[in-house]
Design an enzyme around this catalytic site. Sequence first.
Site, mmCIF file in Angstrom:
data_model
loop_
_atom_site.group_PDB
_atom_site.id
_atom_site.type_symbol
_atom_site.label_atom_id
_atom_site.label_comp_id
_atom_site.label_asym_id
_atom_site.label_seq_id
_atom_site.Cartn_x
_atom_site.Cartn_y
_atom_site.Cartn_z
ATOM 1 C CG ASP A 13 4.383 5.439 6.249
ATOM 2 O OD1 ASP A 13 3.781 6.541 6.196
ATOM 3 O OD2 ASP A 13 3.772 4.349 6.292
ATOM 4 C CD GLU A 101 -1.424 10.164 -0.494
ATOM 5 O OE1 GLU A 101 -2.497 9.868 0.078
ATOM 6 O OE2 GLU A 101 -0.293 9.975 -0.002
#
Length: 306
Positions: A13, A101
């Site tokens: 990613d 997160e």
Amino acid sequence: MQAKSTSNVKGIDVSRWQGDIDWDKVKADQIEFAWIKATEGTSIVDPRFAANAVEAAGAGLKTGFYHYAHPELNTPIAEAAHFIETVDHYEVDLPYVLDIEGKAGSIGAAEVTSWAAAWLEEVRLRTGHTVMIYTGAYFAKTYLGKRLAEYPLWVANYGVNKPMGNSTWSSWSVFQYSDSGKVNGIRGDVDLNAMEQSFYDKYNGEQHPAQPEDSIKVVVNNEFAVHGRSINGHVYVPMRKLGDAISVKVDWDNLSKTPLWNGKAVDEYLILNHTVYISVRSAAKLLGGSASWNAGFREVTIRYPY
């Protein structure tokens, strides 16, 4: 949670922090998929999003897009709208991802769970596209409740072969096992991910209908250059392939979000399966020449002065 295995599909990613990426080298290094950062909050678009989206798919990787959430600052509907507006018109193979997160935990487990559920549902309903969650293993265990169990999990836990478990998911679909990987074509570190083969097989082709093949021959100054396709009565060709064939430099301008042809902005173009297509008419004009169509041979000829 299961451990990663040799049967997993390898991927990465990326975001602006990886800089300019040579995606052909990435693909050659046995990387099969890439999730690309698209947005953050209600206004940020990753500066490398458009280039990465087009170039990664052009190199043959399966791609997905992700959004970094700020539940402590914004509503889920506002952030979902920003993400949808940004990724609209880009073809994609893998699910859209909510990255939740960090400071998101400051609003508490119940609110984080509700916020994530609202974002995921909004994006799924408005786009008709599959969605999933990315988070750290500890964050999943601490903040993400069973209401989210229906969504596939992409979990991060570094330095281990088996991520920490939680009470919401019994298994992961994607496991980010390192944030310091080395991959050809990328300067510096990059996140490494393992994807379950069954998950890869399920999503690697369902997100968009097959496009017609490029079957129209395009000849430039009496030399075959590339094959193109007819769209709405006009012939379009893969811009980078045409540029390579006739030694024209092709780039992507992140500021204007448009392709460049020898430094000039291109007006007539489309993005299909992350590949930029330029109209033959526009290419001929940029070359200072003209284009003609031969219906009998299904062939377009571009002529321009050297």
